[in-house]
Structure formats: structure tokens, C-alpha cells
Enzyme design. Structure first.
Site, short mmCIF file in Angstrom:
data_model
loop_
_atom_site.label_atom_id
_atom_site.label_comp_id
_atom_site.label_asym_id
_atom_site.label_seq_id
_atom_site.Cartn_x
_atom_site.Cartn_y
_atom_site.Cartn_z
NE ARG A 3 42.12 34.49 36.91
CZ ARG A 3 42.95 33.66 37.54
NH1 ARG A 3 42.76 32.38 37.46
NH2 ARG A 3 43.96 34.12 38.23
NE ARG A 7 41.86 27.30 33.42
CZ ARG A 7 42.69 27.09 34.40
NH1 ARG A 7 43.62 26.17 34.29
NH2 ARG A 7 42.61 27.77 35.53
NE ARG A 16 45.31 29.03 27.98
CZ ARG A 16 46.47 28.39 27.87
NH1 ARG A 16 47.02 28.24 26.69
NH2 ARG A 16 47.08 27.91 28.94
CG ASP A 53 47.80 36.77 34.56
OD1 ASP A 53 46.82 36.03 34.78
OD2 ASP A 53 48.76 36.87 35.34
CE1 TYR A 129 51.23 33.61 41.65
CE2 TYR A 129 50.56 35.78 42.40
CZ TYR A 129 50.28 34.45 42.19
OH TYR A 129 49.05 33.95 42.53
O1 CP3 Z 1 38.41 37.25 33.10
C1 CP3 Z 1 39.13 37.85 33.89
O2 CP3 Z 1 39.01 37.80 35.13
C2 CP3 Z 1 40.17 38.80 33.35
C3 CP3 Z 1 41.47 38.30 33.18
C4 CP3 Z 1 42.29 37.87 34.38
C5 CP3 Z 1 43.13 36.74 34.34
N1 CP3 Z 1 43.90 36.73 35.46
C6 CP3 Z 1 43.18 35.75 33.24
C7 CP3 Z 1 43.68 34.41 33.54
C8 CP3 Z 1 42.50 38.48 35.61
C9 CP3 Z 1 41.80 39.67 36.21
C10 CP3 Z 1 43.54 37.77 36.28
C11 CP3 Z 1 44.10 38.17 37.58
C12 CP3 Z 1 45.12 37.33 38.20
N2 CP3 Z 1 46.10 36.58 37.60
C13 CP3 Z 1 45.30 37.23 39.60
C14 CP3 Z 1 44.51 37.99 40.64
C15 CP3 Z 1 43.15 37.45 40.88
C16 CP3 Z 1 43.15 36.06 41.49
O3 CP3 Z 1 42.65 35.14 40.82
O4 CP3 Z 1 43.60 35.90 42.61
C17 CP3 Z 1 46.38 36.33 39.82
C18 CP3 Z 1 46.91 35.90 41.16
C19 CP3 Z 1 46.89 35.95 38.55
C20 CP3 Z 1 48.05 35.08 38.27
C21 CP3 Z 1 47.66 33.84 37.59
N3 CP3 Z 1 47.14 33.79 36.30
C22 CP3 Z 1 47.71 32.52 38.08
C23 CP3 Z 1 48.17 32.14 39.48
C24 CP3 Z 1 47.24 31.68 37.07
C25 CP3 Z 1 47.24 30.18 37.07
C26 CP3 Z 1 46.19 29.59 37.90
C27 CP3 Z 1 45.06 29.17 37.05
O5 CP3 Z 1 43.90 29.47 37.41
O6 CP3 Z 1 45.32 28.50 36.06
C28 CP3 Z 1 46.85 32.50 35.98
C29 CP3 Z 1 46.27 32.03 34.69
C30 CP3 Z 1 45.06 32.75 34.18
N4 CP3 Z 1 44.88 34.10 34.15
C31 CP3 Z 1 43.92 32.12 33.58
C32 CP3 Z 1 43.08 33.16 33.15
C33 CP3 Z 1 41.78 33.03 32.40
C34 CP3 Z 1 43.77 30.62 33.30
C35 CP3 Z 1 44.39 30.55 31.95
C36 CP3 Z 1 44.41 29.36 31.14
O7 CP3 Z 1 45.07 28.38 31.50
O8 CP3 Z 1 43.86 29.42 30.02
#
Ligand code: CP3
Length: 330
Positions: A3, A7, A16, A53, A129
Site C-alpha cells: 500500500r 491514506r 482520493r 485493487d 471476498y
Molecule cells: O499502493 C499499493 O499497494 C497499490 C495498490 C493496492 C491497493 N490494494 C490499493 C488500496 C494494492 C496492491 C491492493 C491489494 C489489495 N486490496 C489486497 C491484497 C494485499 C493486502 O493488503 O492484503 C486486498 C486484500 C485488497 C482488498 C481491499 N482493498 C481491502 C480489504 C480494502 C479496505 C481495507 C482498507 O485498508 O481500507 C481495500 C482498500 C484499498 N485498496 C486502499 C488502497 C490504497 C485504501 C483506500 C482508501 O480508502 O482510500
């Protein structure tokens, strides 16, 4: 970092907000390019991971997906043969075209020495999911479906996994065509799978994706992250021809015994909570990772996603400690 965009950065939060929803941001190439580049303006990272994502694939297959503030992802659950049959990969390419465009833009805008990483979720993790309708406490519904599929040849769960294997391979190939130089496959919920299910629903599907991608692009490195695999990491590397193995914070890098250690590079391991904590212990832990690994055999990274409340100063401190430790090794 895991990530890398997100945030913990005020400039990300600003974009965002401007984009509207999280998914709108993923599908807006100019903005997705911008948030991918933001961390590189602050830190001297060696790689950039495209902003997207893992849940874009179920969305592209026709499932309802949304991200609720403070709640994470919400999906219309898949739970039987009819709901799997309703999914279709017919629009996969057109739906994911904005991600390809983001990659295309990034391959021009990134400096040559920064590697561009594309990614997808592993079938089991994405299926959890899809079945649970979002993040769940124990993925019990998905596990029950996985066990049911072990004893019934034509079970809908196996069909769902097959669909995800095909779609993910196609998506990764599209990402290479658009400019991705390295690929990463995230198996966040490997921890849920006992050995029998681990082999059938983590190792085999990922191995097939890697085979399909390498059949066309044998030289593109693929890093797999079976989070929580623990002692099953070895059988993972025996079954999957990956180039890199992502390690969570619970792996002891000094003790990890991979038969494939010479050909598989490790990645990750620093606890995101240690990064949040900062202070002297952060320097110690960074140095420990460098000491436990050989030059050229480990990619420094976190063991899971960076926490939103992480002070930016701690990321600078981590990189300073890392560069110093590397300097001492040369
Ligand atoms: O910067 C990066 O790493 C690249 C982009 C990226 C995101 N998600 C953006 C994101 C990557 C590689 C992911 C992978 C991802 N997404 C995974 C596998 C890796 C891990 O963390 O286990 C999973 C399980 C997801 C599914 C997902 N996306 C969830 C469960 C959530 C909500 C939880 C949270 O942290 O809010 C997301 C949201 C998400 N994906 C965010 C980001 C930057 C937070 C987004 C926001 O609210 O602005």
C-alpha cells in the site's frame, strides 16, 4: 512498501476526495497515475506498484462491488452455481482497460531505474471476498465451499476458482502488454487454508496463473505473497514457479528454509506496526532484516500494508536505516 500509495499521505487523501469513490480513482488513469507517483516524489523507492485493487477483477466479471468509508469493500455475495454462472469474463478487457492505460502512462513517466509492478489477487483470496460479500472475520463460508468442492467434482466453488485463474492470467498478461515489468500475486488469506486445501486452492491455482503468464513472457518475474502460509511456504515454492516469495511479519527470515532458496528471492517481513512505532527499535529491526538476508536475495518491504496513521517521518527513518545497513554490507 505494501500500500505504497494511500491514506498515510495527505496528497493521496486530497486526490482520493477529488476522485469521489475509491473505485472511481482506480478507473481514472490520470489520477491513478498521479497517486502511484506521489510516494516516489517523497522517497527513493526502487519500484512503483500501479494503483488499483484486487477486487477490480470480480467487478469486471459483473459482480457488484463498492468501497464504504470505514467499512472496506462490500460485494453482492456469490453463493451457488447460478451466481457463479451469472459472472462472465466477456467484458474483462474493456472493464480493466483504464488500469492498462494507467500502466501505459506510468511506463512513460517513471524513470528507467524504477521498476513498474502490476498485480492481481490470488483466486482463493479474491473468492473469499466474493463469497463473504467483503472482509469477514474467519472466511468460514468460503472455507465450507472449499471443503464441499473437495468431495464433489462439479462444485460451483471449483468453477469460480477456474474462472478466477483464467481471468487473472488474462489480466496479468494485459498488464505486461501495458508496461508492467514485474508482477505480484496477493494471497492475503492463505492463512485460512489447512494443508489439503492449501495445495488445491492456493498452490494449484497460482501455479496455473504463473504457467499461463510465463508461457508468453517467461522472463517477467512474479512475486507471490501467501500471507500466513508459515511452514507451508516451502511446499508453496515447490509447487509454484515464482521468482519471489512475500513474507509476512511472522516469518523468521533467518530460519526460513526454502528448498528453492537459491532461485527464489524473499520480500517483506517488517511489521507495519514497528514502522508505526518508530524509534530505535525500528532501526534495529531494519538492520536485522538486512543481516538475516544476503545481498541480492531479498527485497526490502513491509510484511503487510502500511497503516494509515503511520508518520511520514518514520518512512524516511526506515529508508535511512536501510541504506546505512546496506552500505555496511557492501
Ligand atoms: O499502493 C499499493 O499497494 C497499490 C495498490 C493496492 C491497493 N490494494 C490499493 C488500496 C494494492 C496492491 C491492493 C491489494 C489489495 N486490496 C489486497 C491484497 C494485499 C493486502 O493488503 O492484503 C486486498 C486484500 C485488497 C482488498 C481491499 N482493498 C481491502 C480489504 C480494502 C479496505 C481495507 C482498507 O485498508 O481500507 C481495500 C482498500 C484499498 N485498496 C486502499 C488502497 C490504497 C485504501 C483506500 C482508501 O480508502 O482510500
Amino acid at each position: 512498501m505494501m500500500r505504497q500509495a494511500g491514506r498515510y499521505l495527505p496528497e493521496y487523501r486530497e486526490v482520493r476526495e477529488r476522485a469521489g469513490s475509491f473505485l472511481d480513482l482506480c478507473y481514472a488513469p490520470a489520477l491513478a497515475e498521479e497517486v502511484t507517483l506521489q510516494p516516489l516524489r517523497r522517497f527513493d523507492f526502487d519500484a512503483a506498484i500501479v494503483f488499483a485493487d484486487i477486487l477490480l477483477v470480480p467487478h469486471a466479471l459483473g459482480q457488484d462491488v463498492s468501497f464504504q468509508v470505514g467499512e472496506g469493500p462490500v460485494l453482492e455475495p456469490v453463493y451457488d452455481g447460478a451466481s457463479v454462472a451469472a459472472l462472465s469474463s466477456a467484458k474483462l478487457e474493456s472493464h480493466l482497460a483504464p488500469v492498462y492505460e494507467t500502466l501505459d502512462r506510468l511506463s512513460s513517466s517513471l524513470p528507467d531505474h524504477v521498476a513498474l509492478i502490476g498485480f492481481c489477487g490470488a483466486p482463493w483470496t479474491v473468492a473469499t471476498y466474493m463469497i463473504e460479500g467483503g472482509t469477514s472475520k474467519d472466511r468460514r463460508g468460503a472455507r465450507q465451499a472449499a471443503w464441499a468442492a473437495m468431495s464433489s467434482k462439479d462444485h460451483w466453488f471449483s468453477k469460480l476458482i477456474d474462472l478466477l485463474v483464467e481471468s487473472s492470467a488474462q489480466y496479468l498478461l494485459g498488464q505486461i502488454k501495458a508496461g508492467a515489468e514485474v508482477l505480484q500475486i496477493f494471497e492475503t488469506w492463505a492463512v485460512d487454508l489447512p494443508p489439503t486445501l492449501f495445495q488445491r486452492f492456493c498452490v494449484e491455482p497460482i501455479a496455473e496463473i504463473v504457467r499461463l503468464v510465463h508461457a508468453e513472457h517467461p522472463n517477467v518475474p512474479i512475486i507471490c505473497f501467501p500471507k500466513g502460509a508459515g511452514q507451508l511456504a516451502n511446499s508453496f515454492c515447490n509447487g509454484v514457479q515464482c521468482s519471489g516469495l512475500g513474507c509476512d511479519a511472522f516469518v523468521n527470515l533467518g530460519e526460513i528454509e526454502l528448498d528453492a532458496r537459491q532461485s527464489v528471492v524473499t520480500q517483506g517481513n517488517l511489521d507495519p506496526i514497528c514502522l508505526l512505532q518508530g524509534g530505535e527499535i525500528l532501526d534495529v529491526e531494519v538492520r536485522k532484516i538486512v543481516d538475516q538476508t544476503e545481498v541480492g536475495h531479498h527485497i526490502f518491504n513491509l510484511g503487510h500494508g502500511i497503516l494509515p496513521e503511520t508518520p511520514i517521518e518514520h518512512v524516511h527513518q526506515m529508508l535511512k536505516a536501510l541504506r546505512e545497513a546496506e552500505g555496511n554490507e557492501d
